[in-house]
Structures are given as structure tokens and as C-alpha cells.
Scaffold this motif. Sequence first.
Motif, PDB file in Angstrom:
ATOM      1  N   GLY A 271       0.784  -1.230   0.000  1.00  0.00           N
ATOM      2  CA  GLY A 271       0.000   0.000   0.000  1.00  0.00           C
ATOM      3  C   GLY A 271       0.814   1.277   0.000  1.00  0.00           C
ATOM      4  O   GLY A 271       0.352   2.308  -0.503  1.00  0.00           O
ATOM      5  N   LEU A 272       2.035   1.239   0.543  1.00  0.00           N
ATOM      6  CA  LEU A 272       2.813   2.475   0.651  1.00  0.00           C
ATOM      7  C   LEU A 272       4.272   2.290   0.242  1.00  0.00           C
ATOM      8  O   LEU A 272       4.773   3.029  -0.610  1.00  0.00           O
ATOM      9  CB  LEU A 272       2.750   3.007   2.091  1.00  0.00           C
ATOM     10  CG  LEU A 272       3.642   4.232   2.402  1.00  0.00           C
ATOM     11  CD1 LEU A 272       3.205   5.439   1.568  1.00  0.00           C
ATOM     12  CD2 LEU A 272       3.624   4.558   3.890  1.00  0.00           C
ATOM     13  N   VAL A 273       4.948   1.323   0.837  1.00  0.00           N
ATOM     14  CA  VAL A 273       6.408   1.255   0.717  1.00  0.00           C
ATOM     15  C   VAL A 273       6.855   0.955  -0.709  1.00  0.00           C
ATOM     16  O   VAL A 273       7.677   1.690  -1.282  1.00  0.00           O
ATOM     17  CB  VAL A 273       6.976   0.207   1.701  1.00  0.00           C
ATOM     18  CG1 VAL A 273       8.493   0.124   1.556  1.00  0.00           C
ATOM     19  CG2 VAL A 273       6.595   0.567   3.132  1.00  0.00           C
ATOM     20  N   LEU A 274       6.341  -0.128  -1.304  1.00  0.00           N
ATOM     21  CA  LEU A 274       6.753  -0.474  -2.668  1.00  0.00           C
ATOM     22  C   LEU A 274       6.398   0.627  -3.666  1.00  0.00           C
ATOM     23  O   LEU A 274       7.265   1.015  -4.482  1.00  0.00           O
ATOM     24  CB  LEU A 274       6.129  -1.808  -3.082  1.00  0.00           C
ATOM     25  CG  LEU A 274       6.449  -2.275  -4.513  1.00  0.00           C
ATOM     26  CD1 LEU A 274       7.949  -2.415  -4.723  1.00  0.00           C
ATOM     27  CD2 LEU A 274       5.743  -3.599  -4.821  1.00  0.00           C
ATOM     28  N   PRO A 275       5.170   1.179  -3.666  1.00  0.00           N
ATOM     29  CA  PRO A 275       4.884   2.272  -4.611  1.00  0.00           C
ATOM     30  C   PRO A 275       5.804   3.472  -4.423  1.00  0.00           C
ATOM     31  O   PRO A 275       6.260   4.071  -5.412  1.00  0.00           O
ATOM     32  CB  PRO A 275       3.421   2.633  -4.308  1.00  0.00           C
ATOM     33  CG  PRO A 275       2.842   1.400  -3.702  1.00  0.00           C
ATOM     34  CD  PRO A 275       3.958   0.784  -2.922  1.00  0.00           C
ATOM     35  N   ALA A 276       6.079   3.846  -3.158  1.00  0.00           N
ATOM     36  CA  ALA A 276       6.937   5.006  -2.910  1.00  0.00           C
ATOM     37  C   ALA A 276       8.350   4.762  -3.401  1.00  0.00           C
ATOM     38  O   ALA A 276       8.977   5.640  -4.033  1.00  0.00           O
ATOM     39  CB  ALA A 276       6.933   5.341  -1.414  1.00  0.00           C
ATOM     40  N   LEU A 277       8.899   3.577  -3.125  1.00  0.00           N
ATOM     41  CA  LEU A 277      10.252   3.258  -3.584  1.00  0.00           C
ATOM     42  C   LEU A 277      10.324   3.245  -5.107  1.00  0.00           C
ATOM     43  O   LEU A 277      11.260   3.797  -5.704  1.00  0.00           O
ATOM     44  CB  LEU A 277      10.686   1.900  -3.027  1.00  0.00           C
ATOM     45  CG  LEU A 277      10.948   1.814  -1.512  1.00  0.00           C
ATOM     46  CD1 LEU A 277      11.212   0.367  -1.106  1.00  0.00           C
ATOM     47  CD2 LEU A 277      12.126   2.696  -1.114  1.00  0.00           C
ATOM     48  N   ALA A 278       9.338   2.615  -5.743  1.00  0.00           N
ATOM     49  CA  ALA A 278       9.341   2.546  -7.206  1.00  0.00           C
ATOM     50  C   ALA A 278       9.270   3.937  -7.825  1.00  0.00           C
ATOM     51  O   ALA A 278      10.009   4.250  -8.773  1.00  0.00           O
ATOM     52  CB  ALA A 278       8.162   1.693  -7.683  1.00  0.00           C
ATOM     53  N   LEU A 279       8.391   4.799  -7.302  1.00  0.00           N
ATOM     54  CA  LEU A 279       8.265   6.158  -7.833  1.00  0.00           C
ATOM     55  C   LEU A 279       9.557   6.940  -7.652  1.00  0.00           C
ATOM     56  O   LEU A 279       9.974   7.699  -8.535  1.00  0.00           O
ATOM     57  CB  LEU A 279       7.107   6.879  -7.152  1.00  0.00           C
ATOM     58  CG  LEU A 279       5.697   6.480  -7.595  1.00  0.00           C
ATOM     59  CD1 LEU A 279       4.648   7.139  -6.705  1.00  0.00           C
ATOM     60  CD2 LEU A 279       5.458   6.857  -9.058  1.00  0.00           C
ATOM     61  N   ASN A 280      10.212   6.759  -6.510  1.00  0.00           N
ATOM     62  CA  ASN A 280      11.438   7.517  -6.260  1.00  0.00           C
ATOM     63  C   ASN A 280      12.559   7.079  -7.199  1.00  0.00           C
ATOM     64  O   ASN A 280      13.266   7.917  -7.780  1.00  0.00           O
ATOM     65  CB  ASN A 280      11.878   7.355  -4.808  1.00  0.00           C
ATOM     66  CG  ASN A 280      12.999   8.307  -4.426  1.00  0.00           C
ATOM     67  OD1 ASN A 280      14.172   7.975  -4.542  1.00  0.00           O
ATOM     68  ND2 ASN A 280      12.640   9.512  -4.017  1.00  0.00           N
ATOM     69  N   TYR A 281      12.730   5.755  -7.358  1.00  0.00           N
ATOM     70  CA  TYR A 281      13.785   5.282  -8.258  1.00  0.00           C
ATOM     71  C   TYR A 281      13.492   5.670  -9.708  1.00  0.00           C
ATOM     72  O   TYR A 281      14.399   6.055 -10.463  1.00  0.00           O
ATOM     73  CB  TYR A 281      13.935   3.770  -8.139  1.00  0.00           C
ATOM     74  CG  TYR A 281      14.637   3.331  -6.871  1.00  0.00           C
ATOM     75  CD1 TYR A 281      15.931   3.754  -6.592  1.00  0.00           C
ATOM     76  CD2 TYR A 281      14.018   2.482  -5.953  1.00  0.00           C
ATOM     77  CE1 TYR A 281      16.587   3.361  -5.432  1.00  0.00           C
ATOM     78  CE2 TYR A 281      14.664   2.076  -4.793  1.00  0.00           C
ATOM     79  CZ  TYR A 281      15.942   2.526  -4.540  1.00  0.00           C
ATOM     80  OH  TYR A 281      16.589   2.131  -3.389  1.00  0.00           O
TER      81      TYR A 281
END
Length: 639
Positions: A271-281
Motif C-alpha cells: 500500500g505504501l512502501v513499494l509504490p513510494a520506492l518505485a516512484l522515487n527510483y
Amino acid sequence: MPMPSSTATELPPTQAPLPAAAEHGSKTGFWALTLGSVGVVYGDIGTSPLYALKESLHAAAGGGHAPTRDMVFGVVSLILWALILIVTLKYVLIVMRADNGGEGGTPSLVALAQRALGHSGGFVIALGMVGVALFYGDAIITPAISVLSAVEGLKLVTPALEPYVLPVSLAILVGLFAVQSHGTARVAFFFGPITAFWFSVMALGGLSHLVEDLSILAALNPAHGIGFLLSHGTAGLLALGAVFLAVTGAEALYADMGHFGRSPIRTAWFGLVLPALALNYLGQGAMLLAHPERIENPFFLLYPSWALLPMVLLATVATVIASQAVITGTFSITQQAMQLGLLPRMRVLRTSETEKGQIYIPRVNWWLLAAVVLLAVLFKSSSALAAAYGIAVTGDMVITASLVFVVAWRFWRWPVAVAALVIAPFLLIELVFLSANALKLLHGGWVPLTIGAALVMAMWTWRRGSALVAEEIHRQRVPLPDFERMAEAGSLLRAPGTALFLTGSPGDTPGALMHNVKHNHVLHARNVILHVVTDDMPRVRQAEQVTVKPLSDVFTCVTVRFGFMDLPDLPRALAGAGFDAAGLSYFLTRRVLVASPETGMPVWQDRLYIAMARAATDASRYFRIPVDRAVEIGARIDI
């Protein structure tokens, strides 16, 4: 005094539930646990964007050269697929199924694998030793590289602050370790919201550049990553080693499972961690396509100049939280390793009356601080430390995959072909990553290997030495039934009260009991032969801790069982079973160890074991025995 009776039965791991709020509780409890897991579980992996892409592209481009478009697409693709394959598929969906009474982590997995093999797998203990040792290597490097990478953002605010990066980092690290004795209960309340805000800001920073160049979305195609590796030779392997920095902290998902439960941790990830990491990279990649010269610090340069100082401060807080999670995990792993007989006894303090997992081990805390400060001073920058980071993490993950295969095959009863088909791809990927990191052996990779080798030797020495001591004690002892008949048939004086004699072998007469009778010519009215057992379960319920077996009117055999995550408190366990704690006297053997060339270890290893034994916390303090109730009797043992 009437002796209480009790029966102890082992609870199958599938009957030990995860936290109720996590699996079956209210929505409020579930979301509170989910938010808490964001702060504690994902703190480490959440700080990887500070350095992972930068170091990967540095390795690919060769130092200060600007990366090409193919490099950016390839490295971003590798990072995204590492997150998908290693973290999502392996840890979130497979490894987290291997719960031992609701607990996770390498020692829990070792205990589960041992139970599956019927305690016949010596190689499982060996793997556990290596896994624990590599975890320590990871725990030493993580605070140093995380805090340095955050504080290095000061150089972007103004180059004049560069000389202060290392001193400020050291001050933060010393302060972080100095407050450990106060516990994390108050600070942990803020971990979740702050880290959730950190992930949100990372996502926004990446999204702002992603929308400017959507072509970076092509990196979602794994062909870019594979093509990059095939076309860049050694540089591709060096970059692959650095790519693994993006998944450091994945072990925390499993290690902290008992604190939050599977569902909250999985919900936070998807819900949060994977989407945020993917968007940042993806955002960092999009920015570097347009501005490859920003490779020196692509994370902080995602944000406008006015936001640099706030982002440095926020990143510093995030890295402190990440470091806190690793430090707390080190205390937990140390406690488990002590209970499993891999490390000597050390003083363990509770920092919370309500939370069992909140403990503090002073000796480990200060050793860890000394090692972290030494690394920071020697390497001076996060880039220099990055080379040392990957080997510890990849090695630990390879061991986890190997142990999960054993659990899937023997404990979950999967056909061996199915277990191999599921686990082998992850093991193969991680071995490739390990090989890539091995290329950095001379550039810092030797650090965790040296630490790990020293710790494995220490753990093996302690385990082997303890077994030799037990054999020697058993060889010298009189069988308890024989001693019982002689003592009751003799004319020994009878002292009033109850005496408890600790022993590692309940079938033998404790040395303290033999010496007490030999030198004082006295036998207590009631004598308890007390045997402490550490189960391969995380915790043992209080009602099931104590088993009492009357031998006669004078002798009683009592077994006290603790889980490997329990704090061993003998007076509390005995009081819970009905013993009058105020009327008990504890007799312990104080062993004087002497190195001997005739034993099963070399003399140098004998001396190492003796040094560790002398440094260990004495049994009375370790088992929480009141000082005024403990009597120690000396005995010489050659090893």
C-alpha cells in the motif's frame, strides 16, 4: 512445603497465533500495527534510495563519468525487479509463511529447521551461526552508511559544510547509542508517522520528475536490466553488486514479524512502501536522463534548492530510525543466540514492563557503537562504505533461502521437487548478487567477512567448548539415583529449608550438591535438582514452564523451560509454579577452567573459550537469582 505438580507440553508452531490485532482484531488495531510496521520494519529499506541508484551508476559508469541512457534504464530496471523478486515474492509472500510461534528471524528459522529435521541437522546450526554473524556485520555497517549518506546532503546546501559531515555523523551515532538504555517505547510511537511521511515525500519527489519524462517507465521491462548485464561485462557485475543496496533491510520484514503480524507488514509494503520506492527510483532515473551530471547525489537533487535543508534533516531522522531498528534487532538476535547456546551469557535488561521485545544489552550496545564509529572514521563516506555493505546482506539472504528450503521440504511437507522449484530461482539470483559483491572484496567487502569469520569462530568455539565441559562434568559425576541412596542411608545432618541445585544434566548429581555434602557434611530437608531447558519455540507459556517430578521425600527433579526469546527469570518461573521464593537457596557451581592439550580443541581455542567464559555474565545474574539467595561452590575443569 508441598511440591507443586505440573505437566509441560510443547505447543505446535501452527497453534501459536500472531498478534490478535494483526490477524483478527479491530480495524483500528490493524491500521495502528500497519503504521507501526512502516516505522520499524521498513526504516532500513526506506533509506536505500539515498545511495542505491547513485552507487550502482557510479559502478557502471566508472567513477566520476556521467551515465549513459542505457545505463540508467538498465540499472533502474535491475533495482525495480530486485524489489519485486527478492522483497515481494521471496520475503513478503514466501518467507513470512515460515513463522515459529509467530516469530521470525534467522534464529527462529534455525529452530524451525532443526525441529523439522528432528534435531539431526548439524549443518542447520552451522548455517545459523553464519547467518547471525553476517547479521552483525550488517548491523555495524547500516548505521554508519545510513547516517553518513543523509548528512552528506549538507554538502549540497553549501560546500562549506563538507568538513562537518563526519563530525556531525559521529555525534548523531554516539547520541543514538547513548539513549538505548532508556528503551524505544516513547520514541517508537513517532517512528510510524515520521517514516510514512518520509515515504510520501520520496514518492512526491520521484513523481515530480517522472511526469517530465515518462520514457523511464520502459525500465519496468526486465529486458533492459538483462541487456545491461549482458553488454557491460565486469562493469555490469559491479553495478549489480551495488543494485543489491536497494533491498537491504528486507530481512527485517521477517525478523520483526512477531511484533506486527504478517497482514500489517504486507499491507504496508503493497500500500505504501513499494509504490513510494518505485516512484522515487523512477523519478531519479527520469531526472538523470535529462541531467546526467546530477549523478553525484540524485536523491537530494530531486527536490528544489529551497527544500534541500529540510530534506537533509528529514533524511537524517529517517536514517536514525532505520539505525534504531537494526540496533533493536541486534539485541533481539543476541538474546536468541544466547538462549540457543551460540553465545555466552550477557546481561539483558528490560526497558519496558509491558513489551517483551524491548530489551537492552549494555555490552552489545557499546561494542556495536565502537565498531560503527571505527567504520565511519576509516571509510569517511557512504560511497566508500557501500562496497562493504552488499556481501553481508546477500550472504544472509542466501542462508535464509537455504533454511526456507529445508522448512518447506521437511516441515511444510512440500515434495522436494516443488520446494526446489520454488526456492532455487531465488537462491540462484542471490548467488549471482553475492558473486557480484565478491568483486568488491578488496574495496571494503572484506570488512563484513572479517567480522563474520571472527564471530563464527567465536560461536563455534563457545558451542564446542560448552559441549566438552558438559562431557567432562558428566564423566566426573555420580548418577543421581546412586547419590540419593547413599545420602538418605547415611547419617548426614539435615538443614531446614529447600535447596535448589542447578544442573545441565538432570540424571547426574550436581557438582554443587556433591561438594556441599563432601565439605559441609550436611543435606537440606528438601533438595531440588533444577534443570533449565531452552526450547526451540520463541516463548513458553508460564503455566507450562515448570515440570515437577518427585523422586523421594528428600529429592525432587524440576525442569524449567524457557523459549529462545524469553528472559530467563528463575524465581518468577518457580513462584508461578507455586514455590515459596523467599524460602529457597540456590546452589551453583563456579567452574575454574584450565586449558589442556588433551581435550578435543587446540590450546588456543581452549584459551578463547576460557576468555569468553570469564567474560560471561554469571549464572545467578543471568537467571535473575537474588544475590542473598545464591551460594557458589568452586570446581576445576580441564578442557
